[in-house]
Design a protein around this motif. Structure first.
Motif, PDB file in Angstrom:
ATOM      1  N   HIS A 144     -22.524   9.730  13.809  1.00  0.00           N
ATOM      2  CA  HIS A 144     -22.358  11.119  13.955  1.00  0.00           C
ATOM      3  C   HIS A 144     -21.046  11.420  14.917  1.00  0.00           C
ATOM      4  O   HIS A 144     -21.086  12.813  15.340  1.00  0.00           O
ATOM      5  CB  HIS A 144     -23.779  11.953  14.332  1.00  0.00           C
ATOM      6  CG  HIS A 144     -24.609  11.931  13.280  1.00  0.00           C
ATOM      7  ND1 HIS A 144     -24.789  12.953  12.347  1.00  0.00           N
ATOM      8  CD2 HIS A 144     -25.284  10.786  12.672  1.00  0.00           C
ATOM      9  CE1 HIS A 144     -25.915  12.458  11.229  1.00  0.00           C
ATOM     10  NE2 HIS A 144     -26.110  11.272  11.569  1.00  0.00           N
ATOM     11  N   LYS A 145     -20.368  10.386  15.306  1.00  0.00           N
ATOM     12  CA  LYS A 145     -19.038  10.827  16.298  1.00  0.00           C
ATOM     13  C   LYS A 145     -19.667  11.290  17.397  1.00  0.00           C
ATOM     14  O   LYS A 145     -18.770  12.315  18.144  1.00  0.00           O
ATOM     15  CB  LYS A 145     -18.114  11.807  15.460  1.00  0.00           C
ATOM     16  CG  LYS A 145     -17.649  11.194  14.160  1.00  0.00           C
ATOM     17  CD  LYS A 145     -16.483  12.173  13.487  1.00  0.00           C
ATOM     18  CE  LYS A 145     -16.219  11.423  12.132  1.00  0.00           C
ATOM     19  NZ  LYS A 145     -15.270  12.188  11.477  1.00  0.00           N
ATOM     20  N   ASN A 146     -20.827  11.007  17.964  1.00  0.00           N
ATOM     21  CA  ASN A 146     -21.160  11.375  19.332  1.00  0.00           C
ATOM     22  C   ASN A 146     -20.513  10.433  20.337  1.00  0.00           C
ATOM     23  O   ASN A 146     -20.507  11.042  21.690  1.00  0.00           O
ATOM     24  CB  ASN A 146     -22.578  10.999  19.617  1.00  0.00           C
ATOM     25  CG  ASN A 146     -23.383  12.096  18.627  1.00  0.00           C
ATOM     26  OD1 ASN A 146     -24.632  11.833  18.253  1.00  0.00           O
ATOM     27  ND2 ASN A 146     -23.005  12.978  17.971  1.00  0.00           N
ATOM     28  N   ILE A 147     -19.719   9.394  20.148  1.00  0.00           N
ATOM     29  CA  ILE A 147     -19.376   8.417  21.009  1.00  0.00           C
ATOM     30  C   ILE A 147     -17.930   8.042  20.178  1.00  0.00           C
ATOM     31  O   ILE A 147     -17.641   8.265  19.305  1.00  0.00           O
ATOM     32  CB  ILE A 147     -20.007   7.234  21.411  1.00  0.00           C
ATOM     33  CG1 ILE A 147     -20.311   6.299  20.278  1.00  0.00           C
ATOM     34  CG2 ILE A 147     -21.243   7.634  22.265  1.00  0.00           C
ATOM     35  CD1 ILE A 147     -21.156   4.978  20.814  1.00  0.00           C
ATOM     36  N   ILE A 148     -16.974   7.535  21.231  1.00  0.00           N
ATOM     37  CA  ILE A 148     -15.770   6.948  20.624  1.00  0.00           C
ATOM     38  C   ILE A 148     -15.800   5.939  19.488  1.00  0.00           C
ATOM     39  O   ILE A 148     -16.833   5.036  19.431  1.00  0.00           O
ATOM     40  CB  ILE A 148     -14.712   6.297  21.748  1.00  0.00           C
ATOM     41  CG1 ILE A 148     -15.290   5.217  22.329  1.00  0.00           C
ATOM     42  CG2 ILE A 148     -14.481   7.560  22.651  1.00  0.00           C
ATOM     43  CD1 ILE A 148     -14.545   4.516  23.207  1.00  0.00           C
ATOM     44  N   PRO A 149     -15.103   5.997  18.230  1.00  0.00           N
ATOM     45  CA  PRO A 149     -15.265   5.029  17.322  1.00  0.00           C
ATOM     46  C   PRO A 149     -15.253   3.572  17.517  1.00  0.00           C
ATOM     47  O   PRO A 149     -16.069   2.772  16.903  1.00  0.00           O
ATOM     48  CB  PRO A 149     -14.042   5.406  16.441  1.00  0.00           C
ATOM     49  CG  PRO A 149     -13.687   6.798  16.825  1.00  0.00           C
ATOM     50  CD  PRO A 149     -13.950   6.868  18.352  1.00  0.00           C
ATOM     51  N   GLY A 150     -14.338   3.178  18.518  1.00  0.00           N
ATOM     52  CA  GLY A 150     -14.432   1.861  18.752  1.00  0.00           C
ATOM     53  C   GLY A 150     -15.634   1.120  19.408  1.00  0.00           C
ATOM     54  O   GLY A 150     -16.243  -0.018  18.961  1.00  0.00           O
ATOM     55  N   LEU A 151     -16.387   1.940  20.328  1.00  0.00           N
ATOM     56  CA  LEU A 151     -17.504   1.383  20.648  1.00  0.00           C
ATOM     57  C   LEU A 151     -18.557   1.560  19.683  1.00  0.00           C
ATOM     58  O   LEU A 151     -19.209   0.641  19.499  1.00  0.00           O
ATOM     59  CB  LEU A 151     -18.011   2.459  21.880  1.00  0.00           C
ATOM     60  CG  LEU A 151     -19.228   2.014  22.503  1.00  0.00           C
ATOM     61  CD1 LEU A 151     -19.336   0.270  23.082  1.00  0.00           C
ATOM     62  CD2 LEU A 151     -19.512   2.947  23.821  1.00  0.00           C
ATOM     63  N   GLU A 152     -18.620   2.879  19.121  1.00  0.00           N
ATOM     64  CA  GLU A 152     -19.534   2.881  17.792  1.00  0.00           C
ATOM     65  C   GLU A 152     -19.726   1.713  16.871  1.00  0.00           C
ATOM     66  O   GLU A 152     -20.583   1.060  16.502  1.00  0.00           O
ATOM     67  CB  GLU A 152     -19.283   4.242  17.213  1.00  0.00           C
ATOM     68  CG  GLU A 152     -20.514   4.532  16.178  1.00  0.00           C
ATOM     69  CD  GLU A 152     -20.645   6.085  15.867  1.00  0.00           C
ATOM     70  OE1 GLU A 152     -21.496   6.839  16.158  1.00  0.00           O
ATOM     71  OE2 GLU A 152     -19.553   6.354  15.455  1.00  0.00           O
ATOM     72  N   ASN A 153     -18.315   1.453  16.581  1.00  0.00           N
ATOM     73  CA  ASN A 153     -18.419   0.259  15.399  1.00  0.00           C
ATOM     74  C   ASN A 153     -18.666  -0.906  16.009  1.00  0.00           C
ATOM     75  O   ASN A 153     -19.405  -1.846  15.216  1.00  0.00           O
ATOM     76  CB  ASN A 153     -16.857   0.251  15.013  1.00  0.00           C
ATOM     77  CG  ASN A 153     -16.381   1.366  14.363  1.00  0.00           C
ATOM     78  OD1 ASN A 153     -17.070   2.047  13.606  1.00  0.00           O
ATOM     79  ND2 ASN A 153     -14.866   1.607  14.239  1.00  0.00           N
ATOM     80  N   ALA A 154     -18.346  -1.134  17.233  1.00  0.00           N
ATOM     81  CA  ALA A 154     -18.879  -2.573  17.951  1.00  0.00           C
ATOM     82  C   ALA A 154     -20.340  -2.669  17.872  1.00  0.00           C
ATOM     83  O   ALA A 154     -20.760  -3.983  17.997  1.00  0.00           O
ATOM     84  CB  ALA A 154     -18.080  -2.708  19.356  1.00  0.00           C
ATOM     85  N   LEU A 155     -21.244  -1.525  18.123  1.00  0.00           N
ATOM     86  CA  LEU A 155     -22.424  -1.689  18.171  1.00  0.00           C
ATOM     87  C   LEU A 155     -23.147  -1.663  16.835  1.00  0.00           C
ATOM     88  O   LEU A 155     -24.541  -2.105  16.992  1.00  0.00           O
ATOM     89  CB  LEU A 155     -22.986  -0.445  18.735  1.00  0.00           C
ATOM     90  CG  LEU A 155     -22.517  -0.286  20.399  1.00  0.00           C
ATOM     91  CD1 LEU A 155     -22.804   1.124  20.980  1.00  0.00           C
ATOM     92  CD2 LEU A 155     -23.662  -1.322  21.407  1.00  0.00           C
ATOM     93  N   VAL A 156     -22.487  -1.515  15.715  1.00  0.00           N
ATOM     94  CA  VAL A 156     -23.354  -1.851  14.476  1.00  0.00           C
ATOM     95  C   VAL A 156     -24.029  -3.198  14.421  1.00  0.00           C
ATOM     96  O   VAL A 156     -23.359  -4.306  14.385  1.00  0.00           O
ATOM     97  CB  VAL A 156     -22.454  -1.614  13.342  1.00  0.00           C
ATOM     98  CG1 VAL A 156     -22.884  -1.776  12.013  1.00  0.00           C
ATOM     99  CG2 VAL A 156     -21.547  -0.148  13.167  1.00  0.00           C
ATOM    100  N   GLY A 157     -25.264  -3.256  13.979  1.00  0.00           N
ATOM    101  CA  GLY A 157     -25.861  -4.604  13.830  1.00  0.00           C
ATOM    102  C   GLY A 157     -26.563  -5.035  15.203  1.00  0.00           C
ATOM    103  O   GLY A 157     -27.350  -6.045  15.223  1.00  0.00           O
ATOM    104  N   LYS A 158     -26.063  -4.369  16.182  1.00  0.00           N
ATOM    105  CA  LYS A 158     -27.131  -4.968  17.447  1.00  0.00           C
ATOM    106  C   LYS A 158     -28.367  -4.356  17.581  1.00  0.00           C
ATOM    107  O   LYS A 158     -28.804  -3.473  16.977  1.00  0.00           O
ATOM    108  CB  LYS A 158     -26.099  -4.224  18.719  1.00  0.00           C
ATOM    109  CG  LYS A 158     -24.858  -4.738  18.766  1.00  0.00           C
ATOM    110  CD  LYS A 158     -24.436  -6.279  18.795  1.00  0.00           C
ATOM    111  CE  LYS A 158     -23.129  -6.707  18.917  1.00  0.00           C
ATOM    112  NZ  LYS A 158     -22.555  -7.505  17.679  1.00  0.00           N
ATOM    113  N   ALA A 159     -29.182  -4.995  18.338  1.00  0.00           N
ATOM    114  CA  ALA A 159     -30.446  -4.483  18.447  1.00  0.00           C
ATOM    115  C   ALA A 159     -31.101  -4.483  20.048  1.00  0.00           C
ATOM    116  O   ALA A 159     -30.055  -4.738  20.899  1.00  0.00           O
ATOM    117  CB  ALA A 159     -31.376  -5.595  17.943  1.00  0.00           C
ATOM    118  N   VAL A 160     -32.191  -3.990  20.313  1.00  0.00           N
ATOM    119  CA  VAL A 160     -32.386  -3.813  21.783  1.00  0.00           C
ATOM    120  C   VAL A 160     -32.445  -5.111  22.381  1.00  0.00           C
ATOM    121  O   VAL A 160     -32.547  -6.393  21.953  1.00  0.00           O
ATOM    122  CB  VAL A 160     -33.956  -3.388  21.864  1.00  0.00           C
ATOM    123  CG1 VAL A 160     -34.618  -3.471  23.011  1.00  0.00           C
ATOM    124  CG2 VAL A 160     -34.198  -1.926  21.332  1.00  0.00           C
TER     125      VAL A 160
END
Length: 160
Positions: A38-54
Motif C-alpha cells: 500500500h506504498k506505506n514504505i519506500i518501494p525498494g525496501l518493500e520489494n526486498a521484504l516480499v516472501g520474508k517471515a518472522v
C-alpha cells in the motif's frame, strides 16, 4: 506466514547512507508497522521484504530510484523573503510546506542572501542510496478497518 500484499508487517530497522551516516532507526522505539503493498514504505525496501517471515534478517541497499528519487535541479528556486511573511527569522535548514501545482510540497531553505531565499523542493533524501538492516518481528492479517484505510492502526502504525 510470509510477507505479501495486504499483510501487516512490523520491522525493526536501521538505515544509513552509503557513507555510514545514520538516517533513522527503530532502536529504542516501537518497531515500524506498515501494510504491505500500500506504498506505506519506500518501494525498494518493500520489494526486498516480499516472501520474508518472522525472525528473518536482511541487509538491503536501495537506490534513489527505489527510494526518494533522483535530485531535480529545477526544484531549487530563489524566492523573495516576503514569501515568508510571519516568520521572524528565515535560516538555512528550516522546512516549510508550500503549495505547488501537484499539491503540498515540503521545501527546505538552503541559503538566505539579503532579501532572496533559496529553497529546495527535493526530498531531503533524494539522490541518496540507502542501506537498511532489517529484522521482521511480526506478520499478520490486517483488520477490515486497516485494509479499508490502507495503513496499520495502533502501536507502530497510524493513530487516528
Amino acid at each position: 506466514m510470509q510477507i505479501e500484499e495486504n499483510k501487516v508487517v512490523k520491522i525493526e530497522y536501521t538505515v544509513k547512507t552509503e557513507e555510514g551516516v545514520l538516517v533513522d532507526t527503530s532502536e529504542g522505539n516501537e518497531p515500524l508497522a506498515y501494510l504491505h503493498g500500500h506504498k506505506n514504505i519506500i518501494p525498494g525496501l518493500e520489494n526486498a521484504l516480499v516472501g520474508k517471515a518472522v525472525d528473518d534478517e536482511l541487509s538491503v541497499t536501495v537506490t534513489p530510484e527505489e527510494a526518494y528519487g533522483e535530485r531535480h535541479e529545477q526544484l531549487i528556486k530563489e524566492v523573495p523573503m516576503q514569501a515568508f511573511q510571519g516568520v521572524d527569522k528565515v535560516e538555512p535548514g528550516m522546512q516549510f510546506n508550500a503549495e505547488s501545482p501537484q499539491g503540498p510540497q515540503l521545501i527546505t531553505v538552503t541559503k538566505v542572501d539579503g532579501d532572496t531565499v533559496t529553497v529546495d523542493g527535493n526530498h531531503p533524501l533524494a539522490g541518496v542510496t540507502l542501506n537498511f538492516d532489517v529484522k521482521v518481528v511480526e506478520v499478520r492479517e490486517p483488520s477490515e478497518e486497516e485494509l479499508s484505510h490502507g495503513h496499520v492502526h495502533g502501536a507502530g502504525g497510524h493513530e487516528h
